[in-house]
Design a protein around this motif. Sequence first.
Motif, PDB file in Angstrom:
ATOM      1  N   ASN A   1      28.388  31.963  45.099  1.00 14.03           N
ATOM      2  CA  ASN A   1      29.691  31.332  44.920  1.00 14.03           C
ATOM      3  C   ASN A   1      30.765  32.369  45.247  1.00 14.03           C
ATOM      4  O   ASN A   1      30.978  33.297  44.476  1.00 14.03           O
ATOM      5  N   PRO A   2      31.453  32.210  46.366  1.00  9.18           N
ATOM      6  CA  PRO A   2      32.467  33.200  46.736  1.00  9.18           C
ATOM      7  C   PRO A   2      33.676  33.210  45.790  1.00  9.18           C
ATOM      8  O   PRO A   2      34.515  34.099  45.881  1.00  9.18           O
ATOM      9  N   GLN A   3      33.748  32.258  44.854  1.00  9.65           N
ATOM     10  CA  GLN A   3      34.868  32.195  43.913  1.00  9.65           C
ATOM     11  C   GLN A   3      34.510  32.762  42.539  1.00  9.65           C
ATOM     12  O   GLN A   3      35.280  32.638  41.584  1.00  9.65           O
ATOM     13  N   ALA A   4      33.326  33.348  42.407  1.00 11.32           N
ATOM     14  CA  ALA A   4      32.902  33.915  41.114  1.00 11.32           C
ATOM     15  C   ALA A   4      32.051  35.149  41.367  1.00 11.32           C
ATOM     16  O   ALA A   4      31.364  35.257  42.377  1.00 11.32           O
ATOM     17  N   MET A   5      32.110  36.079  40.410  1.00 13.47           N
ATOM     18  CA  MET A   5      31.251  37.258  40.491  1.00 13.47           C
ATOM     19  C   MET A   5      30.866  37.690  39.085  1.00 13.47           C
ATOM     20  O   MET A   5      31.568  37.381  38.114  1.00 13.47           O
ATOM     21  N   SER A   6      29.776  38.401  38.989  1.00 14.02           N
ATOM     22  CA  SER A   6      29.344  38.915  37.699  1.00 14.02           C
ATOM     23  C   SER A   6      30.344  39.952  37.209  1.00 14.02           C
ATOM     24  O   SER A   6      30.738  40.854  37.949  1.00 14.02           O
ATOM     25  N   TYR A   7      30.765  39.814  35.957  1.00 12.29           N
ATOM     26  CA  TYR A   7      31.710  40.747  35.347  1.00 12.29           C
ATOM     27  C   TYR A   7      30.993  41.685  34.383  1.00 12.29           C
ATOM     28  O   TYR A   7      31.491  42.749  34.055  1.00 12.29           O
ATOM     29  N   GLY A   8      29.816  41.266  33.912  1.00 10.87           N
ATOM     30  CA  GLY A   8      29.052  42.119  33.011  1.00 10.87           C
ATOM     31  C   GLY A   8      28.208  41.302  32.048  1.00 10.87           C
ATOM     32  O   GLY A   8      28.092  40.081  32.170  1.00 10.87           O
TER      33      GLY A   8
END
Length: 151
Positions: free
Chosen positions: A77-84
């Motif tokens: 998903n190019p609109q989300a990424m892992s933050y932790g």
Amino acid sequence: MQIVERWHEDFEVGETRRTTGRTITEADVVLHAGQSGDFFPHHMDAEWASTQPFGRRIAHGTLIISVAVGMTASDINPQAMSYGYDRVRFIRPVFIGDTITVTAELTGIRDHPKQPARHGFLDETVTVTNQHQETVLVLTHVYLTNRRPAS
């Protein structure tokens, strides 16, 4: 893998994903020891581990986190990424030969505190179980998401 574009507003609490099983092998444990440098006898020494309370070698907790998170990474998903990851808990040991499955449930949606018009956060509770349906690991995977641009 499939590219699925979902903005912060597209998610709903309660969405759940479940994986198929994955058996943890001797090769997994040995490879993880080499990559992480964790050669503690709990993981690598069958004779020593046989004298300990679990009676056999256990997989690295960090190995199980890596495998479990990887098992849930089916879409890009190019609109989300892992933050932790928050609240990581190792509930039970995972042994060589155990088969794990993962359930990931969206349990929280919130605004970004500094940029609420541009970003938000998703909290996904990740629960890992073994072949006996016993919970072995629980964590919260936090995602940073983009909000849909105003038109």
